[in-house]
Enzyme design. Structure first.
Site, PDB file in Angstrom:
ATOM      1  N   HIS A  21      -5.347  -3.036  12.887  1.00  0.00           N
ATOM      2  CA  HIS A  21      -4.860  -2.996  11.490  1.00  0.00           C
ATOM      3  C   HIS A  21      -4.185  -4.323  11.197  1.00  0.00           C
ATOM      4  CE1 HIS A  21      -3.147  -0.671   7.919  1.00  0.00           C
ATOM      5  NE2 HIS A  21      -2.726  -1.922   7.786  1.00  0.00           N
ATOM      6  N   HIS A  30      -3.665  -7.681   8.194  1.00  0.00           N
ATOM      7  CA  HIS A  30      -3.869  -8.331   6.887  1.00  0.00           C
ATOM      8  C   HIS A  30      -4.005  -9.828   7.115  1.00  0.00           C
ATOM      9  CE1 HIS A  30      -2.872  -4.683   4.619  1.00  0.00           C
ATOM     10  NE2 HIS A  30      -2.108  -4.434   5.658  1.00  0.00           N
ATOM     11  N   ASN A  54      -7.209  -5.366   1.181  1.00  0.00           N
ATOM     12  CA  ASN A  54      -6.416  -5.419  -0.058  1.00  0.00           C
ATOM     13  C   ASN A  54      -6.192  -6.845  -0.553  1.00  0.00           C
ATOM     14  OD1 ASN A  54      -4.681  -5.838   2.151  1.00  0.00           O
ATOM     15  ND2 ASN A  54      -2.906  -5.034   1.084  1.00  0.00           N
ATOM     16  N   LYS A  72     -10.968   2.137   3.650  1.00  0.00           N
ATOM     17  CA  LYS A  72      -9.519   2.328   3.588  1.00  0.00           C
ATOM     18  C   LYS A  72      -9.159   3.093   2.333  1.00  0.00           C
ATOM     19  CE  LYS A  72      -5.130   1.386   4.653  1.00  0.00           C
ATOM     20  NZ  LYS A  72      -4.468   0.098   4.833  1.00  0.00           N
ATOM     21  N   HIS A 106      -3.928   5.011   4.277  1.00  0.00           N
ATOM     22  CA  HIS A 106      -2.517   4.690   4.018  1.00  0.00           C
ATOM     23  C   HIS A 106      -1.883   6.001   3.578  1.00  0.00           C
ATOM     24  CE1 HIS A 106       0.860   1.947   2.801  1.00  0.00           C
ATOM     25  NE2 HIS A 106       1.231   3.118   2.295  1.00  0.00           N
ATOM     26  N   HIS A 112      -0.685   2.993  10.535  1.00  0.00           N
ATOM     27  CA  HIS A 112       0.757   2.753  10.654  1.00  0.00           C
ATOM     28  C   HIS A 112       1.566   4.038  10.479  1.00  0.00           C
ATOM     29  CE1 HIS A 112       0.102   2.502   6.358  1.00  0.00           C
ATOM     30  NE2 HIS A 112      -0.366   1.278   6.401  1.00  0.00           N
ATOM     31  N   LEU A 130       5.756  -1.241   4.172  1.00  0.00           N
ATOM     32  CA  LEU A 130       5.387   0.110   3.736  1.00  0.00           C
ATOM     33  C   LEU A 130       4.320   0.658   4.662  1.00  0.00           C
ATOM     34  CD1 LEU A 130       5.339  -0.345  -0.129  1.00  0.00           C
ATOM     35  CD2 LEU A 130       6.952   1.041   1.217  1.00  0.00           C
ATOM     36  N   ASP A 165      -0.392  -4.208  11.647  1.00  0.00           N
ATOM     37  CA  ASP A 165      -0.100  -4.280  10.212  1.00  0.00           C
ATOM     38  C   ASP A 165       0.599  -5.589   9.863  1.00  0.00           C
ATOM     39  OD1 ASP A 165      -0.228  -3.473   7.591  1.00  0.00           O
ATOM     40  OD2 ASP A 165       1.515  -2.159   7.689  1.00  0.00           O
ATOM     41  N   HIS A 188       3.585 -12.783   3.851  1.00  0.00           N
ATOM     42  CA  HIS A 188       3.828 -13.140   2.445  1.00  0.00           C
ATOM     43  C   HIS A 188       4.606 -14.454   2.469  1.00  0.00           C
ATOM     44  CE1 HIS A 188       2.817  -9.240   0.511  1.00  0.00           C
ATOM     45  NE2 HIS A 188       3.276  -8.691   1.622  1.00  0.00           N
ATOM     46  N   ALA A 239       6.464  -6.025   0.285  1.00  0.00           N
ATOM     47  CA  ALA A 239       6.424  -5.255   1.537  1.00  0.00           C
ATOM     48  C   ALA A 239       5.481  -5.931   2.518  1.00  0.00           C
ATOM     49  CB  ALA A 239       5.940  -3.837   1.257  1.00  0.00           C
TER      50      ALA A 239
HETATM   51  O1  DOR Z   1       4.083  -3.458   4.222  1.00  0.00           O
HETATM   52  C1  DOR Z   1       2.911  -3.478   3.894  1.00  0.00           C
HETATM   53  N1  DOR Z   1       2.296  -4.625   3.568  1.00  0.00           N
HETATM   54  N2  DOR Z   1       2.255  -2.330   3.823  1.00  0.00           N
HETATM   55  C2  DOR Z   1       1.018  -2.267   3.317  1.00  0.00           C
HETATM   56  O2  DOR Z   1       0.480  -1.189   3.267  1.00  0.00           O
HETATM   57  C3  DOR Z   1       0.347  -3.465   2.778  1.00  0.00           C
HETATM   58  C4  DOR Z   1       0.902  -4.681   3.381  1.00  0.00           C
HETATM   59  C5  DOR Z   1       0.494  -5.929   2.649  1.00  0.00           C
HETATM   60  O3  DOR Z   1      -0.677  -6.095   2.352  1.00  0.00           O
HETATM   61  O4  DOR Z   1       1.371  -6.766   2.398  1.00  0.00           O
HETATM   62 ZN    ZN Z   2      -1.539  -2.583   6.235  1.00  0.00          ZN
END
Ligand code: DOR
Ligand code: ZN
Length: 344
Positions: free
Chosen positions: A13, A15, A41, A99, A136, A174, A219, A247, A251, A263
């Site tokens: 998992h 990103h 995403n 997803k 999720h 998660h 999250l 996860d 950012h 998040a």
């Molecule tokens: O904390 C998170 N960040 N939870 C998620 O489900 C998405 C992720 C993100 O893409 O930043």
């Molecule tokens: Zn995620």
């Protein structure tokens, strides 16, 4: 010095983002993990096999070629997903599932599913073709307390869904609660869960006690200690239903250190070391390899990696920021970790 040799782990998992952020973040995962299940995403979301294959090209350009990293994909399920896309996904080896983002649950989830019933025909096709649903698992109902959203989702949505589609392969992504762990344990073998390093290591005090720490905000949000204990017991139990998914979700620093911070915890550079720390503390280092490098591949019907990595019991300090142009703050910046991946 104590060392621990493991089969090269996979991250089920992850990103990776796109553009400049992809270029900056991806090498941290690619040089550590053999494979990853990359989340869809983006803006716009990765909803089709064709879009995933194009994204794969961009990822492979962003990672050092000698890392030997293989990305896999979860496609973004929407109420408008074409039934033919399920069949295309089933036939494409680098796509491992769809997803399910309840609309509004998290970062870039607005294209997600509003009414689960609307995607029932798609879930039926997935069940039929053996395509995995990555979930999720949080309700988005504003009347539900954010700390209860996973437990309520399980009760309201996931239990009925599992009953209706008993052969559907489901990963509760998660997982963060004792209720989530119990749901997975009580389900048949085709239901599994990923567990992040932050949910294994921290309870919600890390986020809120003594000051608000935006880099610990993700999250589903960190929960009470009793939930962390349930996750720890599950991860170290030797059950093949629980496996590694970081996860890691980078950012840019200004988006995290903000009056309305995003998040996501950026853990790729230290995730494996964090899992080692947690497993050692639980007296379960001998179970780390299956969790990190075995059970996920087994679940997805892929061979385990052949390469090995070495973890050294050698303390190191997590840098304050990482990368170039875009400032990225890793989780635990400035802290000392007891394990370090050799040659990382
Ligand atoms: O904390 C998170 N960040 N939870 C998620 O489900 C998405 C992720 C993100 O893409 O930043
Ligand atoms: Zn995620």
């Amino acid at each position: 010095m104590k060392t621990l040799t493991l089969t090269r782990p996979d991250d089920w998992h992850l990103h990776l983002r796109d553009g400049a952020l992809l270029a900056q973040a991806a090498p941290f995962s690619a040089c550590r993990f053999g494979r990853a299940l990359v989340m869809p995403n983006l803006k716009p979301p990765v909803t089709t096999v064709a879009a995933a294959l194009a994204y794969r090209d961009r990822i492979l350009k962003a990672v050092p070629p000698d890392c030997g990293f293989t990305p896999y994909f979860s496609l973004y399920l929407t109420e408008n997903t074409a039934p033919a896309e399920i069949a295309r996904a089933a036939a494409e080896p680098c796509v491992l599932g769809f997803k399910l983002y309840p609309a509004g649950a998290t970062t870039h989830s607005d294209a997600g599913v509003r009414r689960l019933e609307a995607v029932y025909p798609l879930l039926e096709a997935m069940e039929e073709l053996g395509v995995v649903l990555q979930v999720h698992g949080e309700v988005t109902d504003p009347d539900i307390d954010i700390f209860d959203r996973e437990a309520v989702f399980i009760e309201r949505e996931l239990v009925p869904l599992r009953r209706r589609f008993p052969d559907l392969k489901i990963v509760l992504e998660h997982v963060t609660t004792a209720e989530g762990v119990a749901f997975v344990q009580q389900s048949p073998p085709q239901v599994a869960a990923t567990i992040t390093p932050q949910h294994l290591r921290y309870n919600r005090n890390a986020l809120l006690a003594g000051g608000i720490r935006p880099h610990y905000y993700c999250l589903p949000v960190l929960k009470r200690e009793k939930h962390r204990q349930a996750l720890l017991a599950a991860a170290t139990s030797g059950s093949p239903k629980f496996f590694l998914g970081t996860d890691s979700a980078p950012h840019p620093r200004p988006a995290k250190e903000n009056a309305c911070g995003c998040a996501g915890c950026f853990t790729a550079p230290l995730a494996l070391e964090m899992y080692a720390e947690v497993f050692e503390h639980a007296g379960a280092l001998d179970r780390l390899e299956d969790f990190a490098s075995g059970f996920g591949a087994d679940f997805y019907g892929l061979p385990r990696n052949r390469e090995k990595v070495r973890l050294l019991r050698k303390s190191w300090e997590v840098p304050q920021t990482l990368g170039g142009e875009i400032p990225l703050v890793p989780l635990r910046a400035g802290e000392t970790l007891p394990w370090r991946l050799h040659d990382a």
